[in-house]
Write a protein that holds these residues in place. Structure first.
Motif, PDB file in Angstrom:
ATOM      1  N   GLU A  46       7.441  -9.839  -4.959  1.00  0.00           N
ATOM      2  CA  GLU A  46       8.201 -10.409  -3.815  1.00  0.00           C
ATOM      3  C   GLU A  46       9.675  -9.756  -3.738  1.00  0.00           C
ATOM      4  N   GLU A  47      10.354  -9.266  -4.938  1.00  0.00           N
ATOM      5  CA  GLU A  47      11.674  -8.652  -4.982  1.00  0.00           C
ATOM      6  C   GLU A  47      11.463  -7.273  -4.603  1.00  0.00           C
ATOM      7  N   GLY A  48      10.068  -6.474  -4.410  1.00  0.00           N
ATOM      8  CA  GLY A  48      10.130  -5.161  -4.122  1.00  0.00           C
ATOM      9  C   GLY A  48       9.577  -4.962  -2.779  1.00  0.00           C
ATOM     10  N   ASN A  49       8.571  -4.128  -2.697  1.00  0.00           N
ATOM     11  CA  ASN A  49       7.740  -3.707  -1.467  1.00  0.00           C
ATOM     12  C   ASN A  49       6.524  -4.892  -1.268  1.00  0.00           C
ATOM     13  N   PHE A  50       6.641  -5.974  -1.350  1.00  0.00           N
ATOM     14  CA  PHE A  50       5.420  -6.695  -1.314  1.00  0.00           C
ATOM     15  C   PHE A  50       4.781  -6.665  -0.052  1.00  0.00           C
ATOM     16  N   LEU A  51       3.214  -6.345  -0.123  1.00  0.00           N
ATOM     17  CA  LEU A  51       2.538  -6.188   0.955  1.00  0.00           C
ATOM     18  C   LEU A  51       1.817  -7.531   1.615  1.00  0.00           C
ATOM     19  N   GLU A  52       2.105  -7.774   2.646  1.00  0.00           N
ATOM     20  CA  GLU A  52       1.983  -9.195   3.039  1.00  0.00           C
ATOM     21  C   GLU A  52       0.349  -9.450   3.645  1.00  0.00           C
ATOM     22  N   HIS A  53      -0.258  -8.173   4.052  1.00  0.00           N
ATOM     23  CA  HIS A  53      -1.478  -8.397   4.210  1.00  0.00           C
ATOM     24  C   HIS A  53      -2.521  -8.457   3.145  1.00  0.00           C
ATOM     25  N   GLU A  54      -3.470  -9.497   3.244  1.00  0.00           N
ATOM     26  CA  GLU A  54      -4.188  -9.891   2.195  1.00  0.00           C
ATOM     27  C   GLU A  54      -5.172  -8.988   1.625  1.00  0.00           C
ATOM     28  N   ILE A  55      -5.716  -7.972   2.497  1.00  0.00           N
ATOM     29  CA  ILE A  55      -6.500  -6.941   2.142  1.00  0.00           C
ATOM     30  C   ILE A  55      -5.869  -5.729   1.485  1.00  0.00           C
ATOM     31  N   LEU A  56      -4.494  -5.511   1.982  1.00  0.00           N
ATOM     32  CA  LEU A  56      -3.672  -4.609   1.298  1.00  0.00           C
ATOM     33  C   LEU A  56      -3.288  -5.136  -0.124  1.00  0.00           C
ATOM     34  N   GLN A  57      -3.002  -6.300  -0.372  1.00  0.00           N
ATOM     35  CA  GLN A  57      -2.696  -7.020  -1.620  1.00  0.00           C
ATOM     36  C   GLN A  57      -3.970  -6.809  -2.541  1.00  0.00           C
TER      37      GLN A  57
END
Length: 229
Positions: A128-139
């Motif tokens: 969350e403090e970095g380049n967090f990927l919001e999209h579920e599939i990307l997660q």
């Protein structure tokens, strides 16, 4: 010249797709390395959106083969590939970045020099403090990429353990299962209570490994972690 390049890319894709579906890792690598390496990068990335799941996954492995060969010839060429993948995950790119975090994990897993330079960026995609990927599939993709690097160099991704552990409480069985696999590969004993709670989970998910998509369950991965812990 431009027309010839486009035609060449299409020809490469036509040649590679059946090989990705039916060939072995060895036959795919032999075919890939018979081309000028830079010219196969774009066709392979194009397979990340293929209609067949197995083609999408094997394209990730294929890009790892090519980037590893590029790194041996000229490290800067491998950096270009990694930066291209990173760009597709940037909002400014206008794209979504399907397959990019998986490919970054694969390339880092097969080349230690790439891993040394880019493992922190890969870890940042779940922070969350970095380049967090919001999209579920990307997660899911970021978790798989971390699991893949953890397979060859767990110390490089150990710092991501607290961020990955959050996904053990996810409602998505794929993210739960990958988080359990990551904990097993990195020796994250803090995840053990979560594994105890999930060891009877029947939720299925598939995991790509060693050229195949393997069916498993969240419970199986939890049991695996508990046995290692």
């Amino acid at each position: 010249m431009k027309t010839n390049e486009i035609s060449g890319g299409r020809e490469i894709k036509r040649a590679l797709r059946p090989l990705l579906l039916e060939g072995s890792p060895e036959s795919v690598e032999t075919e890939l390395l018979s081309y000028p390496l830079r010219r196969v990068v774009s066709p392979i990335i194009g397979f990340f959106c293929d209609r067949e799941e197995l083609v999408r996954w094997r394209a990730v492995t294929a890009l790892g083969m090519v980037a590893n060969a590029l790194a041996r010839e000229n490290m800067e060429e491998a950096r270009v590939v990694m930066r291209r993948l990173m760009w597709t995950l940037n909002d400014e790119s206008g794209g979504i970045g399907w397959g990019a975090p998986e490919a970054m994990g694969e390339i880092s897993a097969v080349n230690k020099r790439v891993a040394a330079e880019y493992h922190r960026i890969l870890c940042s995609y779940v922070s969350e403090e970095g380049n967090f990927l919001e999209h579920e599939i990307l997660q899911r993709g970021a978790l798989w990429g971390l699991c893949r690097l953890a397979e060859t160099d767990p110390e490089k991704v150990a710092a991501a353990a607290p961020d990955v552990r959050i996904h053990l409480a996810s409602k998505d069985p794929v993210k739960q299962g990958l988080a359990l696999l990551f904990a097993a590969r990195t020796g994250d004993h803090t995840a053990r209570p979560h594994a105890e709670a999930l060891k009877s989970s029947p939720h299925p998910f598939s995991f790509y490994t060693e050229w195949h998509v393997t069916p498993t369950t969240v419970g199986d991965q939890a049991q695996n972690l508990l046995q290692k812990a």
